[in-house]
Design a protein around this motif. Structure first.
Motif, PDB file in Angstrom:
ATOM      1  N   GLY A  14       0.788  -1.234   0.000  1.00 35.86           N
ATOM      2  CA  GLY A  14       0.000   0.000   0.000  1.00 35.86           C
ATOM      3  C   GLY A  14       0.813   1.273   0.000  1.00 35.86           C
ATOM      4  O   GLY A  14       0.245   2.373  -0.057  1.00 35.86           O
ATOM      5  N   MET A  15       2.140   1.182   0.070  1.00 38.95           N
ATOM      6  CA  MET A  15       2.968   2.388   0.073  1.00 38.95           C
ATOM      7  C   MET A  15       2.920   3.077  -1.289  1.00 38.95           C
ATOM      8  O   MET A  15       2.910   2.415  -2.337  1.00 38.95           O
ATOM      9  CB  MET A  15       4.417   2.041   0.430  1.00 38.95           C
ATOM     10  N   ASP A  16       2.901   4.384  -1.284  1.00 38.91           N
ATOM     11  CA  ASP A  16       2.907   5.181  -2.512  1.00 38.91           C
ATOM     12  C   ASP A  16       4.319   5.185  -3.082  1.00 38.91           C
ATOM     13  O   ASP A  16       5.258   5.678  -2.447  1.00 38.91           O
ATOM     14  CB  ASP A  16       2.448   6.609  -2.203  1.00 38.91           C
ATOM     15  N   ILE A  17       4.493   4.655  -4.299  1.00 35.96           N
ATOM     16  CA  ILE A  17       5.829   4.570  -4.875  1.00 35.96           C
ATOM     17  C   ILE A  17       6.370   5.937  -5.300  1.00 35.96           C
ATOM     18  O   ILE A  17       7.561   6.072  -5.590  1.00 35.96           O
ATOM     19  CB  ILE A  17       5.873   3.615  -6.078  1.00 35.96           C
ATOM     20  N   GLU A  18       5.490   6.937  -5.350  1.00 34.44           N
ATOM     21  CA  GLU A  18       5.940   8.292  -5.671  1.00 34.44           C
ATOM     22  C   GLU A  18       6.266   9.095  -4.417  1.00 34.44           C
ATOM     23  O   GLU A  18       6.663  10.256  -4.497  1.00 34.44           O
ATOM     24  CB  GLU A  18       4.863   9.036  -6.479  1.00 34.44           C
ATOM     25  N   SER A  19       6.102   8.463  -3.272  1.00 31.92           N
ATOM     26  CA  SER A  19       6.350   9.162  -2.011  1.00 31.92           C
ATOM     27  C   SER A  19       7.841   9.326  -1.761  1.00 31.92           C
ATOM     28  O   SER A  19       8.676   8.563  -2.275  1.00 31.92           O
ATOM     29  CB  SER A  19       5.720   8.397  -0.849  1.00 31.92           C
ATOM     30  N   LYS A  20       8.186  10.310  -0.947  1.00 30.50           N
ATOM     31  CA  LYS A  20       9.576  10.537  -0.561  1.00 30.50           C
ATOM     32  C   LYS A  20      10.110   9.334   0.199  1.00 30.50           C
ATOM     33  O   LYS A  20      11.281   8.954   0.043  1.00 30.50           O
ATOM     34  CB  LYS A  20       9.675  11.800   0.298  1.00 30.50           C
ATOM     35  N   GLU A  21       9.257   8.726   1.014  1.00 31.25           N
ATOM     36  CA  GLU A  21       9.655   7.561   1.809  1.00 31.25           C
ATOM     37  C   GLU A  21      10.162   6.438   0.905  1.00 31.25           C
ATOM     38  O   GLU A  21      11.239   5.867   1.148  1.00 31.25           O
ATOM     39  CB  GLU A  21       8.463   7.061   2.649  1.00 31.25           C
ATOM     40  N   PHE A  22       9.389   6.114  -0.143  1.00 36.14           N
ATOM     41  CA  PHE A  22       9.783   5.025  -1.045  1.00 36.14           C
ATOM     42  C   PHE A  22      11.046   5.396  -1.816  1.00 36.14           C
ATOM     43  O   PHE A  22      11.989   4.595  -1.913  1.00 36.14           O
ATOM     44  CB  PHE A  22       8.661   4.688  -2.016  1.00 36.14           C
ATOM     45  N   LYS A  23      11.080   6.579  -2.384  1.00 44.98           N
ATOM     46  CA  LYS A  23      12.209   6.985  -3.214  1.00 44.98           C
ATOM     47  C   LYS A  23      13.509   7.053  -2.419  1.00 44.98           C
ATOM     48  O   LYS A  23      14.578   6.660  -2.914  1.00 44.98           O
ATOM     49  CB  LYS A  23      11.916   8.326  -3.874  1.00 44.98           C
ATOM     50  N   THR A  24      13.431   7.517  -1.183  1.00 43.93           N
ATOM     51  CA  THR A  24      14.622   7.586  -0.337  1.00 43.93           C
ATOM     52  C   THR A  24      15.142   6.194  -0.005  1.00 43.93           C
ATOM     53  O   THR A  24      16.342   5.909  -0.090  1.00 43.93           O
ATOM     54  CB  THR A  24      14.319   8.355   0.967  1.00 43.93           C
ATOM     55  N   LEU A  25      14.217   5.303   0.373  1.00 44.01           N
ATOM     56  CA  LEU A  25      14.584   3.930   0.711  1.00 44.01           C
ATOM     57  C   LEU A  25      15.182   3.229  -0.505  1.00 44.01           C
ATOM     58  O   LEU A  25      16.207   2.542  -0.401  1.00 44.01           O
ATOM     59  CB  LEU A  25      13.355   3.171   1.213  1.00 44.01           C
ATOM     60  N   ASP A  26      14.562   3.402  -1.665  1.00 41.47           N
ATOM     61  CA  ASP A  26      15.047   2.800  -2.909  1.00 41.47           C
ATOM     62  C   ASP A  26      16.472   3.258  -3.202  1.00 41.47           C
ATOM     63  O   ASP A  26      17.358   2.447  -3.514  1.00 41.47           O
ATOM     64  CB  ASP A  26      14.094   3.183  -4.052  1.00 41.47           C
ATOM     65  N   ALA A  27      16.698   4.560  -3.104  1.00 41.23           N
ATOM     66  CA  ALA A  27      18.023   5.118  -3.401  1.00 41.23           C
ATOM     67  C   ALA A  27      19.081   4.618  -2.418  1.00 41.23           C
ATOM     68  O   ALA A  27      20.208   4.289  -2.809  1.00 41.23           O
ATOM     69  CB  ALA A  27      17.961   6.641  -3.372  1.00 41.23           C
ATOM     70  N   GLU A  28      18.740   4.530  -1.148  1.00 41.24           N
ATOM     71  CA  GLU A  28      19.685   4.068  -0.129  1.00 41.24           C
ATOM     72  C   GLU A  28      20.096   2.616  -0.370  1.00 41.24           C
ATOM     73  O   GLU A  28      21.273   2.262  -0.263  1.00 41.24           O
ATOM     74  CB  GLU A  28      19.062   4.211   1.262  1.00 41.24           C
ATOM     75  N   LEU A  29      19.123   1.789  -0.694  1.00 45.01           N
ATOM     76  CA  LEU A  29      19.408   0.371  -0.915  1.00 45.01           C
ATOM     77  C   LEU A  29      20.220   0.158  -2.187  1.00 45.01           C
ATOM     78  O   LEU A  29      21.125  -0.675  -2.225  1.00 45.01           O
ATOM     79  CB  LEU A  29      18.105  -0.413  -0.981  1.00 45.01           C
ATOM     80  N   GLN A  30      19.898   0.908  -3.239  1.00 44.01           N
ATOM     81  CA  GLN A  30      20.672   0.792  -4.474  1.00 44.01           C
ATOM     82  C   GLN A  30      22.117   1.242  -4.261  1.00 44.01           C
ATOM     83  O   GLN A  30      23.048   0.637  -4.795  1.00 44.01           O
ATOM     84  CB  GLN A  30      20.013   1.606  -5.590  1.00 44.01           C
ATOM     85  N   ALA A  31      22.299   2.276  -3.460  1.00 37.16           N
ATOM     86  CA  ALA A  31      23.658   2.744  -3.158  1.00 37.16           C
ATOM     87  C   ALA A  31      24.430   1.691  -2.374  1.00 37.16           C
ATOM     88  O   ALA A  31      25.627   1.468  -2.609  1.00 37.16           O
ATOM     89  CB  ALA A  31      23.588   4.049  -2.367  1.00 37.16           C
ATOM     90  N   GLU A  32      23.731   1.023  -1.462  1.00 36.87           N
ATOM     91  CA  GLU A  32      24.365  -0.022  -0.647  1.00 36.87           C
ATOM     92  C   GLU A  32      24.886  -1.165  -1.506  1.00 36.87           C
ATOM     93  O   GLU A  32      25.956  -1.725  -1.234  1.00 36.87           O
ATOM     94  CB  GLU A  32      23.350  -0.565   0.368  1.00 36.87           C
ATOM     95  N   GLY A  33      24.152  -1.515  -2.550  1.00 34.76           N
ATOM     96  CA  GLY A  33      24.548  -2.666  -3.369  1.00 34.76           C
ATOM     97  C   GLY A  33      25.318  -2.327  -4.626  1.00 34.76           C
ATOM     98  O   GLY A  33      25.641  -3.226  -5.415  1.00 34.76           O
ATOM     99  N   LYS A  34      25.645  -1.049  -4.823  1.00 33.69           N
ATOM    100  CA  LYS A  34      26.250  -0.609  -6.089  1.00 33.69           C
ATOM    101  C   LYS A  34      27.551  -1.332  -6.410  1.00 33.69           C
ATOM    102  O   LYS A  34      27.742  -1.836  -7.529  1.00 33.69           O
ATOM    103  CB  LYS A  34      26.489   0.904  -6.044  1.00 33.69           C
ATOM    104  N   SER A  35      28.469  -1.386  -5.472  1.00 36.72           N
ATOM    105  CA  SER A  35      29.782  -1.980  -5.752  1.00 36.72           C
ATOM    106  C   SER A  35      29.670  -3.461  -6.104  1.00 36.72           C
ATOM    107  O   SER A  35      30.381  -3.948  -6.992  1.00 36.72           O
ATOM    108  CB  SER A  35      30.724  -1.791  -4.559  1.00 36.72           C
ATOM    109  N   GLU A  36      28.784  -4.179  -5.429  1.00 34.68           N
ATOM    110  CA  GLU A  36      28.622  -5.611  -5.707  1.00 34.68           C
ATOM    111  C   GLU A  36      27.978  -5.823  -7.068  1.00 34.68           C
ATOM    112  O   GLU A  36      28.366  -6.730  -7.814  1.00 34.68           O
ATOM    113  CB  GLU A  36      27.791  -6.269  -4.603  1.00 34.68           C
ATOM    114  N   ARG A  37      26.996  -4.983  -7.421  1.00 35.62           N
ATOM    115  CA  ARG A  37      26.371  -5.086  -8.749  1.00 35.62           C
ATOM    116  C   ARG A  37      27.401  -4.834  -9.841  1.00 35.62           C
ATOM    117  O   ARG A  37      27.443  -5.551 -10.855  1.00 35.62           O
ATOM    118  CB  ARG A  37      25.218  -4.093  -8.886  1.00 35.62           C
ATOM    119  N   GLU A  38      28.250  -3.833  -9.641  1.00 37.48           N
ATOM    120  CA  GLU A  38      29.267  -3.511 -10.633  1.00 37.48           C
ATOM    121  C   GLU A  38      30.278  -4.646 -10.764  1.00 37.48           C
ATOM    122  O   GLU A  38      30.735  -4.967 -11.872  1.00 37.48           O
ATOM    123  CB  GLU A  38      29.970  -2.209 -10.256  1.00 37.48           C
TER     124      GLU A  38
END
Length: 367
Positions: free
Chosen positions: A305-329
């Motif tokens: 039910g979370m709004d994917i356009e919300s600041k909460e979702f976008k912030t969480l998404d960005a933080e998690l992607q940053a956490e996994g960046k080096s391993e993905r690369e």
């Protein structure tokens, strides 16, 4: 003390693959510890053929723990088979060994009141075709289902990440096995998000997710989907590599899991995390942080039910992607280098073939 309180009334039933060290009854307490409402476990050693019989006291304590902590063993506990079991191998000795271990697990499930049992379909050996391997799996399932010791346990074929001789890398493989199983009430599927993504089934966008679910329904049938393994992927789409990542840190990304938990047709199915929880301490020694699972469970529940356009979702998404960046690369680089090597070998083979053809033409022309 529990790392997180279990959520009551959530539309999704999520937990993790927990340890059963010391006896199956401990798996219940380990699930409570991380705040899970579903869980998986190994019923015996995953790396040995010979295992002692299940302790009757452990069995009784498992049932008691489930009752005390309000777990439905019938609906939300999904044991995982040993990785040694290969029901596709037709060689007599190997087939007997795999079948006996498989049936023993079904007997343990039956005695524990567990209805769902997940296993890797298997790998074809050099002497058998894919169709022969699939038929052998179905024959072994039919034999096991007919044995009274298996009760009414539903055997779940897991979706796999790789191609080649691995059965389960396509929905068609699993549909073919199910088609040959006599009692359709005794067979189903466990969908692993990392595996299907690596195998070429996308989940990242709303359209891609809908297309994959629709294809699953058309090829296999959603009525056969009984459980999910919920994992992100360290490897890119279609790579064929089985590398689990923490939720939101991999190539699937958080949006894929928002799609998953907001699909009403999946509500009520056990969703089991198999994400890595290894961390390194100050001295560089690897340890397990089960708090990772506790946090991921709460995060997945919060996505409903979370709004994917919300600041909460976008912030969480960005933080998690940053956490996994080096391993993905790192993994992307491995995949790219392997592809370049394979392409070079393919090109060399093609040139060699052309050279042989040209020599043959010249020889025939000379005659």
């Amino acid at each position: 003390m529990p790392l997180a309180t279990r959520t009551a009334g959530s539309k999704i039933i999520v937990g993790a693959h927990v340890s059963a060290a010391g006896g199956v009854h401990n798996s219940v307490l380990n699930s409570v510890h991380i705040g899970g409402n579903a869980f998986a476990l190994f019923l015996k050693s995953r790396a040995k053929w010979a295992n002692p019989p299940m302790d009757p006291d452990h069995c009784a304590q498992f049932l008691s723990n489930c009752k005390e902590h309000h777990y439905s063993a019938h609906e939300h506990v999904v044991p995982h088979a040993s990785y040694l079991i290969n029901l596709a191998n037709p060689a007599k000795d190997r087939a007997t060994q795999a079948y006996d271990a498989f049936l023993d697990d079904l007997d343990r499930c039956h005695r524990l009141g567990i209805r769902l049992y997940n296993f890797h379909p298997g790998n074809c050996v050099a002497s058998a075709s894919m169709d022969e391997g699939i038929s052998h799996i179905a024959a072994q399932l039919n034999k096991a289902h007919a044995d009274p010791s298996s009760g009414s346990v539903v055997t779940l074929l897991e979706t796999m990440a790789t191609g080649g001789n691995t059965i389960g890398g396509t929905f068609e493989h699993l549909a073919s096995v199910i088609d040959q199983v006599k009692d359709k009430t005794r067979v189903g599927v466990c969908l692993d998000t990392c595996h299907v993504f690596a195998a070429g089934y996308d989940l990242r966008t709303p359209d891609a997710f809908t297309d994959t679910v629709t294809k699953f329904d058309q090829v296999i049938g959603l009525k056969y989907l009984h459980a999910l393994h919920v994992n992100d992927s360290k490897a890119p789409f279609g790579s064929g590599r089985d590398l689990h990542a923490r939720i939101g840190t991999g190539f699937l990304g958080l949006r894929a899991f928002w799609n998953l938990v907001n699909e009403p047709r999946l509500w009520g199915l056990p969703m089991v995390l198999e994400t890595p929880i290894e961390v390194k301490d100050a001295g560089g020694k690897s340890t397990e942080d089960k708090g990772i699972w506790a946090r991921e469970i709460k995060m997945l529940e919060s996505l409903v039910g979370m709004d994917i356009e919300s600041k909460e979702f976008k912030t969480l998404d960005a933080e998690l992607q940053a956490e996994g960046k080096s391993e993905r690369e790192r993994i992307q680089d491995q995949v790219d280098r392997k592809k370049a090597k394979d392409d070079k070998a393919k090109e060399a083979k093609t040139k060699k073939g052309r050279g042989k053809s040209k020599k043959k033409e010249e020889s025939e022309s000379g005659d």
